[in-house]
Design a protein around this motif. Sequence first.
Motif, mmCIF file in Angstrom:
data_model
loop_
_atom_site.group_PDB
_atom_site.id
_atom_site.type_symbol
_atom_site.label_atom_id
_atom_site.label_comp_id
_atom_site.label_asym_id
_atom_site.label_seq_id
_atom_site.Cartn_x
_atom_site.Cartn_y
_atom_site.Cartn_z
ATOM 1 N N ASP A 54 0.832 -1.197 0.000
ATOM 2 C CA ASP A 54 0.000 0.000 0.000
ATOM 3 C C ASP A 54 0.871 1.253 0.000
ATOM 4 O OD1 ASP A 54 -2.205 1.621 0.231
ATOM 5 O OD2 ASP A 54 -2.841 0.861 2.170
ATOM 6 N N GLU A 56 0.977 4.079 1.583
ATOM 7 C CA GLU A 56 0.436 4.807 2.741
ATOM 8 C C GLU A 56 1.580 5.004 3.725
ATOM 9 O OE1 GLU A 56 -0.918 6.113 6.097
ATOM 10 O OE2 GLU A 56 -0.801 3.919 6.285
ATOM 11 N N GLY A 58 1.900 5.883 6.831
ATOM 12 C CA GLY A 58 1.827 5.270 8.164
ATOM 13 C C GLY A 58 2.262 3.814 8.098
ATOM 14 N N LEU A 59 1.805 3.112 7.088
ATOM 15 C CA LEU A 59 2.186 1.706 6.923
ATOM 16 C C LEU A 59 3.689 1.589 6.680
ATOM 17 C CD1 LEU A 59 1.194 -1.254 6.710
ATOM 18 C CD2 LEU A 59 1.080 -0.895 4.240
ATOM 19 N N ASP A 61 5.995 3.511 7.859
ATOM 20 C CA ASP A 61 6.618 3.631 9.177
ATOM 21 C C ASP A 61 6.479 2.312 9.957
ATOM 22 O OD1 ASP A 61 7.295 6.248 8.653
ATOM 23 O OD2 ASP A 61 5.658 7.122 9.818
ATOM 24 N N ASP A 62 5.330 1.681 9.826
ATOM 25 C CA ASP A 62 5.127 0.392 10.504
ATOM 26 C C ASP A 62 6.101 -0.659 9.977
ATOM 27 O OD1 ASP A 62 2.977 1.438 11.991
ATOM 28 O OD2 ASP A 62 1.506 0.875 10.460
ATOM 29 N N PHE A 63 6.319 -0.673 8.662
ATOM 30 C CA PHE A 63 7.293 -1.617 8.080
ATOM 31 C C PHE A 63 8.686 -1.390 8.681
ATOM 32 C CE2 PHE A 63 4.606 -2.514 4.151
ATOM 33 C CZ PHE A 63 4.594 -3.887 4.319
ATOM 34 N N LYS A 65 9.589 -0.042 11.553
ATOM 35 C CA LYS A 65 9.635 -0.458 12.969
ATOM 36 C C LYS A 65 9.609 -1.989 13.084
ATOM 37 C CE LYS A 65 6.842 0.188 17.159
ATOM 38 N NZ LYS A 65 5.519 0.676 17.605
ATOM 39 N N TRP A 66 8.774 -2.610 12.272
ATOM 40 C CA TRP A 66 8.579 -4.074 12.307
ATOM 41 C C TRP A 66 9.838 -4.799 11.845
ATOM 42 C CZ3 TRP A 66 7.050 -7.407 7.865
ATOM 43 C CH2 TRP A 66 6.555 -8.649 8.254
ATOM 44 N N LYS A 69 12.430 -4.740 14.390
ATOM 45 C CA LYS A 69 12.156 -5.697 15.462
ATOM 46 C C LYS A 69 12.583 -7.108 15.043
ATOM 47 C CE LYS A 69 8.026 -7.285 16.422
ATOM 48 N NZ LYS A 69 6.587 -7.350 16.688
ATOM 49 N N ILE B 46 -3.973 -6.207 -0.770
ATOM 50 C CA ILE B 46 -2.666 -6.166 -0.124
ATOM 51 C C ILE B 46 -2.710 -6.603 1.336
ATOM 52 C CG2 ILE B 46 -1.629 -4.557 -1.724
ATOM 53 C CD1 ILE B 46 -2.790 -2.292 -0.222
ATOM 54 N N LYS B 80 0.960 2.750 13.072
ATOM 55 C CA LYS B 80 0.556 4.077 12.559
ATOM 56 C C LYS B 80 -0.509 3.977 11.473
ATOM 57 C CE LYS B 80 4.648 6.816 13.611
ATOM 58 N NZ LYS B 80 5.711 7.664 13.068
ATOM 59 N N HIS B 81 -0.472 2.863 10.726
ATOM 60 C CA HIS B 81 -1.461 2.674 9.655
ATOM 61 C C HIS B 81 -2.893 2.646 10.198
ATOM 62 C CE1 HIS B 81 -3.035 1.333 5.802
ATOM 63 N NE2 HIS B 81 -3.502 0.225 6.321
ATOM 64 N N LEU B 92 1.275 -6.831 7.241
ATOM 65 C CA LEU B 92 2.532 -7.458 7.649
ATOM 66 C C LEU B 92 2.447 -8.978 7.505
ATOM 67 C CD1 LEU B 92 3.360 -5.332 10.835
ATOM 68 C CD2 LEU B 92 3.873 -4.816 8.432
#
Lengths: 138, 138, 138
Positions: A54, A56, A58-59, A61-63, A65-66, A69, B46, B80-81, B92
Amino acid sequence: MKSYRKELRFNTKKRRELINITPEIENCLDESGIKEGLLLCNAMHITASIFINDNESGLHDDFEKWLEKLAPEKPYSQYKHNGFEDNADAHLKRTIMGREVVVAITNGKLDFGPWEQIFYGEFDGKRSKRVLVKIIGE
Amino acid sequence: MKSYRKELRFNTKKRRELINITPEIENCLDESGIKEGLLLCNAMHITASIFINDNESGLHDDFEKWLEKLAPEKPYSQYKHNGFEDNADAHLKRTIMGREVVVAITNGKLDFGPWEQIFYGEFDGKRSKRVLVKIIGE
Amino acid sequence: MKSYRKELRFNTKKRRELINITPEIENCLDESGIKEGLLLCNAMHITASIFINDNESGLHDDFEKWLEKLAPEKPYSQYKHNGFEDNADAHLKRTIMGREVVVAITNGKLDFGPWEQIFYGEFDGKRSKRVLVKIIGE
């Protein structure tokens, strides 16, 4: 059968970046003149990824961070690969995200669902790296 | 070169489900009349996956538990998404499981090992979603 | 359109091994006589992987440690799949590493970046297992 080949080049300012390359891929497809077939797009370097997801922020940023981790960059000493390098984490992150995508070509278009976009995922940037686009069909 | 295209539709009752779609893919292949080539099957959304693994319910429970460990659904606020959405985890999870498979077609059959089966992995269901089947060959 | 098919066989001494199969794949390509097209290489078993990464032994040790962290082999009882089997972790490890790669064929060569090499990733070895190579093109 027709075939088409092109290299794209990226040189990111940051170590890690996600870049939407869908417009470049559409240009390649137009240039190829291929109407029905398959398109392969792959990173030519093993610390980068091509993936579909996507567009996007925000997503994205999530990728980031993830992936940090699941395969943290630091401490560098946790990886045996990091003798002369510091990019072992980038090899692992790219493994999660995938090297390549294969996309159907139908009526001269990328045959995509509503939100599918192609991304270049850089995990060890700040230097020139290449992406391959290969299309076969008619 | 021949080409074939079909969309399959899925509307799962639960947020997450794994569905064996091998019979539907075999029907597509029969319908195409293609004997030698490549078959691409990809999720068009997705937050879903197409992958190949074992048709064994214990393993499917293991996948569910494992994906929840690697990319937990809750708390929603960790992503964040999830401003207007609640499905960041599904993006994810699908990344781990993969968007697509490419399968060899030989003598008009899916050229599979003994246990290979194709699955639709839904990670944000309860609505109509599409899967693309594209076959090229002769 | 030409097509080519070959099975490779592997029987590893250890449960888990990473084997560089690039020379075997290059032999297949030479044998096929195909100059332009796409090459699919996939594990035919669902506890093994074909992936592209670096031929560097330190990184391979990092992969082993990392996969054991993300999807540990033991205790066997943590997985429902391990009723009559002990290889649930191998299904998960192969999911991370991927089932298949698709490689562009250009001028009769694997169209690779400088460090790309193809690996067979075995996660439940000590028995004969197969890998499929399928090439289509001209």
